[in-house]
Scaffold this motif. Structure first.
Motif, PDB file in Angstrom:
ATOM      1  N   ASP A 115      44.949  27.615  38.272  1.00 17.48           N
ATOM      2  CA  ASP A 115      45.200  28.836  37.460  1.00 17.48           C
ATOM      3  C   ASP A 115      44.127  29.975  37.952  1.00 17.48           C
ATOM      4  O   ASP A 115      44.887  31.179  37.957  1.00 17.48           O
ATOM      5  CB  ASP A 115      45.326  28.489  36.267  1.00 17.48           C
ATOM      6  N   GLU A 155      46.506  37.299  39.701  1.00 20.35           N
ATOM      7  CA  GLU A 155      47.248  36.088  39.477  1.00 20.35           C
ATOM      8  C   GLU A 155      46.781  35.072  40.588  1.00 20.35           C
ATOM      9  O   GLU A 155      46.718  35.508  41.589  1.00 20.35           O
ATOM     10  CB  GLU A 155      48.715  36.185  39.367  1.00 20.35           C
ATOM     11  N   SER A 156      47.039  33.728  40.313  1.00 17.94           N
ATOM     12  CA  SER A 156      47.084  32.875  41.553  1.00 17.94           C
ATOM     13  C   SER A 156      48.152  32.657  42.570  1.00 17.94           C
ATOM     14  O   SER A 156      49.198  32.506  42.046  1.00 17.94           O
ATOM     15  CB  SER A 156      46.643  31.463  41.086  1.00 17.94           C
TER      16      SER A 156
END
Length: 357
Positions: free
Chosen positions: A122, A272-273
């Motif tokens: 994450d 964001e990943s």
């Protein structure tokens, strides 16, 4: 009394506002496998770090640690960066993958970006460049210009990234010169000038008049220059101090736009990943100047290939291509999918030798 209270309240309000305005800079860390002065891989990552500073000024603070060994020492360095308040940490070598995942699990509020790996979380993104596109260009030039028909290749570690590069270079050399032969020396290091120089000299002794490398120092360039009639290509950085010969072109890793984009995402809260794998079309892979040591016709062919990759008209792994054992891999016109390329663990037909285990 009321007037004094009003003054005190106003002072408090101004103090709070001033504190809000004096926001701490975003702290961005970089973990390097080699020295920033290696002239290749780490040098270009550090150029990306400097681009982040130039883009954001006082709104960022960057830190880096160079010459970090892949393994437990990397985990220690990343942990200390996180403890020292880093908001974002770029870990810039394949062997940093597991340490990155381990440290990220202990610091869920810190964002991590790992170069060339495949494990995500994450708070861990992965990113890499399609170096094999540049290898295609190098292979074409090498196949056209070799006189001995022997091309040497200094390989670092037997991971898919390196195997892809060997296959792409060989495929495009053999297309224009069916007599070409690749000799590969595995040095099991990313950066060791002495080992790289020894490998280059050994390949030259075996008759190679072109030496390619997937290692980070300029030592092979120096060895080729000393030999006098051996052609090379810059790796990861331009290495233009060896132009116009032996270095006739180069693969340049341009990390700056990615580092700026990902730092901005942390700053504005949109990070964001993700997994990013870009190449010539986006400019993450650049081809250094092709010097006049390359015949004009060959240079024009190479430039046409670069443009075709830039526009998406050409993919370096387009069939027909067989595996080393002669079994079919890609039929006529078929293009390799990213999943197969990302995990490539085989040589294509025509490459001699075995991949070390």
């Amino acid at each position: 009394m009321k007037f004094t209270t009003l003054l005190a309240s106003a002072a408090l309000a101004l103090g709070l506002a001033g504190g809000a305005m004096a926001q701490d800079p975003t702290k961005v860390g970089f973990v390097y496998v080699g020295p920033v002065g290696d002239g290749g891989w780490t040098y270009e990552h550090d150029q990306g770090r400097l681009a982040v500073e130039a883009e954001f000024g006082d709104a960022v603070e960057t830190v880096f640690v160079e010459n970090v060994a892949e393994g437990p020492d990397a985990e220690r360095v990343m942990t200390q960066m996180a403890l020292d308040g880093a908001d974002l940490i770029f870990t810039t070598s394949f062997g940093f993958m597991d340490p990155t995942i381990n440290v990220a699990s202990k610091f869920p509020d810190v964002k991590f970006e790992h170069a060339t790996g495949y494990k995500r979380a994450d708070n861990v993104s992965t990113y890499s460049a399609r170096f094999y596109e540049g290898r295609a260009v190098q292979g074409h030039i090498a196949g056209k210009m070799t006189e001995s028909n022997i091309i040497g290749y200094i390989a670092s570690f037997p991971i898919p990234e390196v195997i892809r590069g060997i296959n792409s270079a060989y495929l495009h050399a053999a297309k224009v010169n069916p007599d070409v032969e690749f000799k590969i020396i595995w040095v099991y290091t990313w950066f060791d000038p002495a080992k790289e120089a020894d490998a280059a000299k050994a390949l030259i002794d075996q008759g190679a008049d072109v030496v390619l490398q997937h290692t980070d120092s300029t030592a092979p360039q120096a060895a080729a220059q000393e030999a006098g009639d051996v052609m090379t290509f810059g790796q990861a950085s331009d290495m233009a101090q060896y132009a116009p010969f032996p270095r006739v072109s180069s693969i340049i890793d341009n990390w700056a736009p990615y580092y700026i984009e990902r730092t901005r995402a942390v700053m504005d809260g949109t990070w964001e990943s993700v997994d990013t794998w870009d190449g010539i079309p986006t400019g993450m892979v650049e081809i250094g100047e092709i010097t006049d040591a390359v015949p004009a016709e060959v240079k024009a062919e190479a430039e046409a290939m670069i443009e075709a990759m830039r526009t998406g008209e050409y993919h370096p792994f387009t069939g027909p291509i067989n595996k080393q054992d002669g079994s079919a891999w890609l039929a006529e016109g078929d293009v390799a999918d990213d999943g197969t390329l990302a995990g490539m663990n085989f040589y294509i037909e025509g490459v001699d030798g075995e991949i070390p285990q």
